[in-house]
Scaffold this active site. Sequence first.
Site, PDB file in Angstrom:
ATOM      1  N   ASP A  17       0.811  -1.210   0.000  1.00 37.75           N
ATOM      2  CA  ASP A  17       0.000   0.000   0.000  1.00 37.75           C
ATOM      3  C   ASP A  17       0.849   1.267   0.000  1.00 37.75           C
ATOM      4  O   ASP A  17       0.654   2.160  -0.833  1.00 37.75           O
ATOM      5  CB  ASP A  17      -0.941   0.016   1.209  1.00 37.75           C
ATOM      6  N   ARG A  99      -0.649   4.519  17.515  1.00 40.89           N
ATOM      7  CA  ARG A  99      -0.971   5.525  16.496  1.00 40.89           C
ATOM      8  C   ARG A  99      -0.685   6.960  16.918  1.00 40.89           C
ATOM      9  O   ARG A  99      -0.212   7.752  16.106  1.00 40.89           O
ATOM     10  CB  ARG A  99      -2.433   5.374  16.055  1.00 40.89           C
ATOM     11  N   ASP A 128      -7.727   3.453  12.155  1.00 38.97           N
ATOM     12  CA  ASP A 128      -6.427   4.102  12.140  1.00 38.97           C
ATOM     13  C   ASP A 128      -6.440   5.465  11.471  1.00 38.97           C
ATOM     14  O   ASP A 128      -5.716   6.376  11.863  1.00 38.97           O
ATOM     15  CB  ASP A 128      -5.381   3.198  11.462  1.00 38.97           C
ATOM     16  N   SER A 181      -4.021  -9.360   7.087  1.00 38.27           N
ATOM     17  CA  SER A 181      -3.679  -7.970   7.359  1.00 38.27           C
ATOM     18  C   SER A 181      -3.168  -7.923   8.789  1.00 38.27           C
ATOM     19  O   SER A 181      -3.904  -8.225   9.734  1.00 38.27           O
ATOM     20  CB  SER A 181      -4.915  -7.084   7.197  1.00 38.27           C
TER      21      SER A 181
END
Length: 407
Positions: A17, A99, A128, A181
């Site tokens: 990605d 995060r 996220d 993932s």
Amino acid sequence: MKKDIKKVVLAYSGGLDTSIILKWLGDEYGCEVVTFTADIGQNEDLAPIKEKALKLGIKEKNIFIEDLKEEFTKNYVFPMFRANAVYEGEYLLGTSIARPLIAKKLVEIAKQTGADAISHGATGKGNDQVRFELGAYALMPDIKVIAPWREWDLNSREKLLAYAKKNDIKIEQKKGKSPYSMDANLLHISYEGLILEDPNAAPEKDMWRWSVDPKDAPNESEIIEIEYKNGDPVALNGKALKPHEILDALNRLGAKHGIGRLDLVENRYVGMKSRGCYETPGGTIMLKAHRAIESLTLDSGAAHLKDEIMPKYAELIYNGFWFSPERLMLQALIDESQKHVNGVVRLELYKGNVIVLGRSSKTDSLFNVDFSTFEEDDVFDQKDADGFIKLSALRFIIAGKNGRKII
């Protein structure tokens, strides 16, 4: 907006990605790209990430790779564990707590390099995107955010691979089925997608990366001791360690004994339910140990208040509000409660279980055997309980005399 962006800082992992995003940003925005990669204990060799960025045309001065393991553990994980934070009764917030630190560093690098914007690879369906962007706006209100997944039409793995092939972006493809993932850091590793999209399907045995199956864990248990100071672990088995060293050591111990696996259907902030699996071996041990030392040293009123506010605190972290005034207010309250949370907890690790064997505090224990003993004592007058109970029941007595019936 596109014409206004001259330079952007991309949260770059080197995967499919973000490698495509790196190229896409240049094509769509015509801007200079700065990459930032955080080492937060995901246990990967990050050197190839720099080489990949260079091959994709990023200037060496614009490639930032930072070791954040100590900052992550000391300033994010440990404060969260002082609160005993658990989201929806089970999740230890391994992805959520990483995060805000990444957002903080993105903003710092943007300021350092004079960038106009930051960018990330989070999808429009996930949590996220919210966590990254709330953190960034809290720290730099005028920052612009580019979220490609909310702009482009590359909405499938096949389209991403076709884009990569067209633009000569080399993507390492492993033989066999596509991977889950996954997200990993020093606190946990998570898995989503594939068979897990059926909440009734059991996880595949070969999915788990960190821990042994509890059934295959050693038949001999292992006893450890964790020392706490002001609510934080400071030593393991009598040896003083840095925060990230303690967490790493507990991860290895927990993984060895099959501790910390979780299969969860959770409620995402954006509104949907999602199913994920997690391995948090060290965190699972820390939570058990911290509650054990608090049980000995924390005043009952403070302990119960902490338990009342914990779900709200955990929800704030899960939803991305780490830098919010309300989280900071709660953190101040929590940290105040930890001034006397000092002592040692003895634990037994065995086949997926964390068993408390004992807890002690030379300076801060509130356990007073003179009062709590079942044997004869000279300090507690048991007759006092009569008045205590009658006063506690007084409103019931008055209501009953007034003819009110409970049932």
